[in-house]
Design an enzyme around this catalytic site. Structure first.
Site, PDB file in Angstrom:
ATOM      1  N   ILE A   2      37.420  45.290  40.861  1.00  0.00           N
ATOM      2  CA  ILE A   2      38.669  45.522  40.131  1.00  0.00           C
ATOM      3  C   ILE A   2      38.711  44.403  39.085  1.00  0.00           C
ATOM      4  O   ILE A   2      38.509  43.224  39.408  1.00  0.00           O
ATOM      5  CB  ILE A   2      39.911  45.535  41.065  1.00  0.00           C
ATOM      6  CG1 ILE A   2      41.218  45.589  40.265  1.00  0.00           C
ATOM      7  CG2 ILE A   2      39.936  44.365  42.028  1.00  0.00           C
ATOM      8  CD1 ILE A   2      42.462  45.849  41.136  1.00  0.00           C
ATOM      9  N   SER A   3      38.936  44.777  37.835  1.00  0.00           N
ATOM     10  CA  SER A   3      38.821  43.814  36.741  1.00  0.00           C
ATOM     11  C   SER A   3      39.878  42.716  36.821  1.00  0.00           C
ATOM     12  O   SER A   3      40.935  42.884  37.432  1.00  0.00           O
ATOM     13  CB  SER A   3      38.948  44.524  35.396  1.00  0.00           C
ATOM     14  OG  SER A   3      38.026  45.573  35.304  1.00  0.00           O
TER      15      SER A   3
END
Ligand code: SAH
Length: 211
Positions: free
Chosen positions: A59-60
């Site tokens: 997840i960025s």
């Protein structure tokens, strides 16, 4: 530190790092990032860092999500295409900034989990599918904006061809572990203006589907 304080600190940090688009900041305050983070990383859900999800994906980092969302210059009426649903966090942010979001993920189990989250949050303007996002979604295009959250080895011409005149595509481009985040604008004369925004680290765009 409680969740509300952690959240407030993150939003402040994003503002300090240069994210000024009020709609983006509001969306990031509204969407519960903890819902998109694996159980073992719950305490870090509001840290300004990328976190592992499944299948070696991530997840960025919130700053990168904010910067990429702002770079699309969304006003609210747009139809957006996203490649690389992953946890669905970036999708959820986009769903608050645009009229409709089409999102593509190549790992079926990841997509299923993301879809459950969209349902839980009643994000009814998100349409998703498991497919090779490198091909785009021509049946639903052309799009006002396109975002790729996996690294394109070179200029993503197939995706650019699905962009409206005046539309913006934001993608990490490059074949090494660090890529350049590029913004393309489609001009009326068919030329794509290209602008380098920053260096980023994304997992590569892979062909085909899995799971
Ligand atoms: N935006 C996501 C980041 C996910 S990481 C988030 O906020 O969680 C990038 C994702 O791109 C991974 O889930 C990976 O499986 C996916 N991906 C890589 N190549 C792809 C392709 N060709 N089509 C669709 N998704 C792809």
């Amino acid at each position: 530190m409680d969740k509300a304080t952690q959240k407030a600190q993150l939003i402040l940090a994003l503002r300090k790092e240069g994210i000024r688009d009020a709609r983006v900041l509001e969306a990031m305050e509204t969407i519960p990032r903890e819902l998109f983070v694996e159980p073992e990383f719950q305490s870090k859900a509001w840290d300004n860092s990328a976190l592992p999800i499944q299948f070696g994906q991530t997840i960025s980092q919130p700053f990168v999500v904010g910067a990429m969302s702002a770079a699309l210059e969304l006003k609210g009426h747009e139809i957006v295409l996203e490649i690389g649903t992953g946890s669905g966090y970036q999708t959820a942010i986009l769903s608050k900034l645009a009229r409709r979001v089409f999102t593509i993920e190549r790992y079926k189990p990841l997509l299923r989990k993301a879809q459950e989250r969209f349902e839980k949050l009643s994000l009814n303007n998100v349409v998703s599918k498991c497919a090779d996002g490198g091909l785009g979604w021509p049946e639903q295009g052309p799009f006002d904006a396109i975002i790729t959250t996996c690294a394109c080895p070179m200029r993503p011409d197939v995706l650019l061809s699905q962009l409206k005149v005046g539309g913006i595509l934001v993608a990490p481009v490059g074949a090494s572990s660090v890529q350049e985040l590029l913004r393309y604008r489609r001009r009326e004369d068919g030329v794509f203006e290209e602008e380098a925004l920053m260096d980023v680290r994304f997992v590569p765009l892979l062909p085909g589907v899995s799971g």
